[in-house]
Motif scaffolding. Structure first.
Motif, short mmCIF file in Angstrom:
data_model
loop_
_atom_site.label_atom_id
_atom_site.label_comp_id
_atom_site.label_asym_id
_atom_site.label_seq_id
_atom_site.Cartn_x
_atom_site.Cartn_y
_atom_site.Cartn_z
N ARG A 38 45.14 53.55 28.97
CA ARG A 38 45.82 52.40 29.58
C ARG A 38 45.51 52.29 31.06
O ARG A 38 45.28 51.21 31.61
N ARG A 39 45.52 53.49 31.72
CA ARG A 39 45.19 53.50 33.15
C ARG A 39 43.78 52.98 33.39
O ARG A 39 43.53 52.16 34.29
N ASP A 40 42.82 53.45 32.58
CA ASP A 40 41.43 53.00 32.74
C ASP A 40 41.32 51.50 32.49
O ASP A 40 40.57 50.80 33.18
N ALA A 41 42.08 51.01 31.51
CA ALA A 41 42.04 49.57 31.23
C ALA A 41 42.59 48.78 32.41
O ALA A 41 42.05 47.73 32.79
N LEU A 42 43.69 49.29 33.00
CA LEU A 42 44.27 48.62 34.17
C LEU A 42 43.31 48.64 35.35
O LEU A 42 43.19 47.65 36.09
N LEU A 43 42.62 49.78 35.55
CA LEU A 43 41.65 49.87 36.64
C LEU A 43 40.50 48.89 36.44
O LEU A 43 40.05 48.23 37.38
N ARG A 44 40.04 48.80 35.17
CA ARG A 44 38.96 47.84 34.89
C ARG A 44 39.44 46.41 35.14
O ARG A 44 38.71 45.57 35.68
N GLN A 47 39.55 45.90 38.87
CA GLN A 47 38.21 45.71 39.40
C GLN A 47 37.69 44.31 39.10
O GLN A 47 37.04 43.66 39.93
N GLN A 48 37.97 43.83 37.87
CA GLN A 48 37.52 42.49 37.49
C GLN A 48 38.21 41.42 38.34
O GLN A 48 37.58 40.45 38.77
N LYS A 49 39.52 41.61 38.57
CA LYS A 49 40.24 40.66 39.42
C LYS A 49 39.69 40.67 40.84
O LYS A 49 39.58 39.63 41.49
N LYS A 50 39.33 41.88 41.31
CA LYS A 50 38.75 41.98 42.65
C LYS A 50 37.42 41.23 42.72
O LYS A 50 37.15 40.50 43.67
N LYS A 51 36.59 41.41 41.68
CA LYS A 51 35.31 40.69 41.64
C LYS A 51 35.54 39.19 41.59
O LYS A 51 34.82 38.42 42.24
N ASN A 52 36.53 38.79 40.77
CA ASN A 52 36.83 37.35 40.69
C ASN A 52 37.29 36.81 42.03
O ASN A 52 36.92 35.70 42.44
#
Length: 409
Positions: A38-44, A47-52
């Protein structure tokens, strides 16, 4: 009758408890694995939100740049209007007539011992050849060059300027036109460079072999080779790290060839080598919004825009003194650039005060040159300024360069 007890019963109990413990351990491990997943999914997802976000910010900047270009095109179309163009031409002729009209302009910061030498130096301008006994001029010591526009001999919102004294040339950061203009001290437009590379040139400094330009839109310093004006190197990206810049403004070159940059929105001065390798940050806890910087053999002098101060630091970084330039009647309204004359006096262009303030080395207001307007002895938002050794004050406005000829005390 004796009761028989099996010796295997404790062993079976221990085995059962051991099995329960193993089940509990496996359950906890499963929960831990699920939490990690779950933590890894939240980090991903983060990261995706940051890229967006970065993508949206880039899109926003591109849209702003496109809007800037559209505004520029709209300005061109407005300028092409015949009636407005005629009005502009008439106004320009009127300004030139003002400049050619004799006037009494007191120059209290001129020293008499250098007058004869000064007369020889300025004879080529064909403007000033006689002095009154009180050292005011019989004719206005000004040569005006340029007008607003995008043509090769026009300027649009100029910023910093620098004098190439050996070659008698002035380099002008032609901000909205995204280029550098090179003008002779006699007022002739010689060349221009940086088109297609610069996006918002601001500060400019000239060495024997190179021209250095800060670009506040690119958050960078660019080095051009003087002999052919080709780009040699660009350094800096937007950020707070080593070698990064945020809206850099004025810059200068010290006696070793190092480049000092007023890193305005990072609230510091950044120093680079002459080949633009990062060296160090200075005064990171002592500045608010530095907008220009100069280096003397014994000090680093910084013009701080927001508190309206001139700070003097030792070369080792210790604060020596500060001159407050705001808060008193007649002081600086909005400092843009500054320079030091041979006597250590401080000359500051007051952008919204429409004049030049001359302060003593201790920060006392000595003289004010100019006022708002387009007539004789009047300015409109002065910006870059320098006082070279040839005893001339150079300053320019939004749309034209003015050459002030005189000898600072």
């Amino acid at each position: 009758m004796a009761t028989n007890v099996s010796i295997n019963e404790p062993t079976n109990e221990f085995a059962r408890f051991d099995g329960v413990a193993t089940d509990i351990t496996n359950t906890f491990q499963l929960l831990i694995n699920q939490l990690i997943a779950r933590r890894d999914a939240l980090l991903r997802e983060l990261q995706q939100k940051k890229k967006n976000y970065i993508s949206k910010e880039t899109t926003r900047r591109d849209a702003l740049e496109e809007l800037k270009q559209q505004i520029g095109l709209l300005s061109l179309r407005v300028n092409e209007n015949k009636d407005l163009q005629q009005q502009t031409t008439d106004l320009y002729k009127q300004r030139m007539e003002h400049l050619q009209t004799p006037t009494q302009l007191p120059l209290p910061f001129f020293s008499s011992p250098t007058l004869s030498r000064l007369q020889t130096q300025i004879a080529e301008f064909g403007e000033i050849k006689e002095w009154n006994q009180d050292y005011s001029l019989k004719k206005r010591p000004v040569l005006a060059v340029g007008k607003e526009g995008r043509a090769k001999d026009e300027i649009h919102l100029p910023r910093g300027l620098a004098l190439d004294e050996p070659n008698q040339q002035i380099y002008v950061a032609d901000c909205v036109n995204n280029r550098v203009q090179v003008v002779s001290v006699t007022g002739k437009f010689l060349r221009r460079f940086g088109q297609g590379i610069l996006q918002s040139p601001w500060g400019i400094a000239v060495s024997e072999d190179n021209v250095y330009v800060t670009d506040c839109f690119l958050h960078a310093v660019l080095q051009f080779r003087k002999k052919d004006y080709e780009l040699v190197r660009r350094t800096g990206t937007e950020g707070e790290g080593e070698g990064q810049l945020n809206n850099p403004r004025g810059l200068c070159i010290d006696y070793n060839g190092d480049v000092y940059v007023a890193d305005t929105w990072n609230h510091r001065v950044s120093v680079f080598s002459k080949v633009l390798d990062f060296l160090k940050h200075l005064f990171t806890q002592q500045l608010e919004y530095p907008c220009d910087v100069k280096v003397t053999p014994s000090s680093v002098v910084v013009l701080d825009w927001s508190p309206n101060c001139v700070h003097f630091f030792s070369r080792s970084g210790a604060l020596l003194r500060s001159c407050v330039t705001h808060g008193e009647k007649g002081m600086v309204n909005c400092p843009r650039f500054f320079c030091l004359d041979p006597a250590g006096n401080i000359l500051i262009t007051d952008f919204y005060g429409h004049n030049i303030k001359i302060l003593s080395p201790s920060g006392q207001l000595m003289h004010t040159i100019g006022k708002e307007g387009h007539g004789r002895g009047e300015f409109k938002r002065p910006s870059g300024i320098c006082v070279p050794e040839l005893e001339t004050i150079f300053v320019y406005l939004w749309t034209q360069i003015l050459f002030f000829i005189g000898t600072p005390v």
